[in-house]
Design a protein around this motif. Sequence first.
Motif, PDB file in Angstrom:
ATOM      1  N   LYS A  93       0.784  -1.249  -0.058  1.00 54.35           N
ATOM      2  CA  LYS A  93      -0.002  -0.112  -0.027  1.00 54.35           C
ATOM      3  C   LYS A  93       0.781   1.266   0.071  1.00 54.35           C
ATOM      4  O   LYS A  93       0.269   2.175  -0.243  1.00 54.35           O
ATOM      5  CB  LYS A  93      -0.997   0.098   1.183  1.00 54.35           C
ATOM      6  CG  LYS A  93      -1.941  -1.105   1.188  1.00 54.35           C
ATOM      7  CD  LYS A  93      -3.001  -1.092   0.182  1.00 54.35           C
ATOM      8  CE  LYS A  93      -3.915  -2.072   0.082  1.00 54.35           C
ATOM      9  NZ  LYS A  93      -4.805  -2.116  -1.028  1.00 54.35           N
ATOM     10  N   LYS A  98       3.220   0.906  -4.541  1.00 49.20           N
ATOM     11  CA  LYS A  98       2.138   0.884  -5.517  1.00 49.20           C
ATOM     12  C   LYS A  98       2.812   1.095  -6.822  1.00 49.20           C
ATOM     13  O   LYS A  98       2.361   0.874  -8.074  1.00 49.20           O
ATOM     14  CB  LYS A  98       1.273   2.141  -5.043  1.00 49.20           C
ATOM     15  CG  LYS A  98       0.229   1.822  -4.047  1.00 49.20           C
ATOM     16  CD  LYS A  98      -0.674   2.948  -3.766  1.00 49.20           C
ATOM     17  CE  LYS A  98      -1.669   2.658  -2.675  1.00 49.20           C
ATOM     18  NZ  LYS A  98      -2.616   3.994  -2.499  1.00 49.20           N
ATOM     19  N   ALA A 137      -7.497  -5.523  -1.862  1.00 49.92           N
ATOM     20  CA  ALA A 137      -6.223  -5.456  -2.752  1.00 49.92           C
ATOM     21  C   ALA A 137      -7.037  -5.743  -4.346  1.00 49.92           C
ATOM     22  O   ALA A 137      -8.197  -6.394  -4.230  1.00 49.92           O
ATOM     23  CB  ALA A 137      -5.473  -6.751  -2.480  1.00 49.92           C
TER      24      ALA A 137
END
Length: 209
Positions: A93, A98, A137
């Motif tokens: 995260k 990312k 997710a």
Amino acid sequence: MDTTCESEELVSGEVVSVAHALSLPAESYGNDPDIEMAWAIRAMQHAEVYYKLISSVDPQFLKLTKVDDQIYSEFRENFEKLQVDVLDPEELKSESAKEKWRPFCLKFEGIVEDYNYGTLLRLDCSQGYTEENTIFAPRIQFFAIEIARNREGYNKAVSVSVQDKEGEKGAGNKEEEAEKGADNGGEKEEGVNKENSSSTRKASRADCP
């Protein structure tokens, strides 16, 4: 029964579409509470089906998609050192994470159906879908991590744990049945003794003048 085919059908088609709107990516909905609830329901249904699968069969033999080999190969090529047994949320995260995950996920656009759908992912693979052990997710991220967990043997802890609990429950039931049988036997013996005692008293009275 073909475990591979059965698991693929369950995981890929585990829920009927909640609404036509759900055919669009999650970011298209804004903050509509009804759509968010529909997404949450679908994600929970997917999680329940998947957990039942890895609880009932050896996860190493499960096939989650038609391109498991490609997903696993790409995943380990890009995330060679990522520990999948117990995940660190920061590795999924954080902004730097990312940036690394984004190109990986986009590789499967058009290859994996609904690749960016929101899905529940367990942090500790030895535990179930609890609030503390679950994060949201993209579906391709879920597939990548769960395929790795299955192939590398980490998810086997779930099926072993469930089988052990079932074994303990079965043993407990047998002990309970044995105790009941012993109690019934004692009651029968006591009844026979009472009958014998009564017969003896009657015979004694009959012998008296």
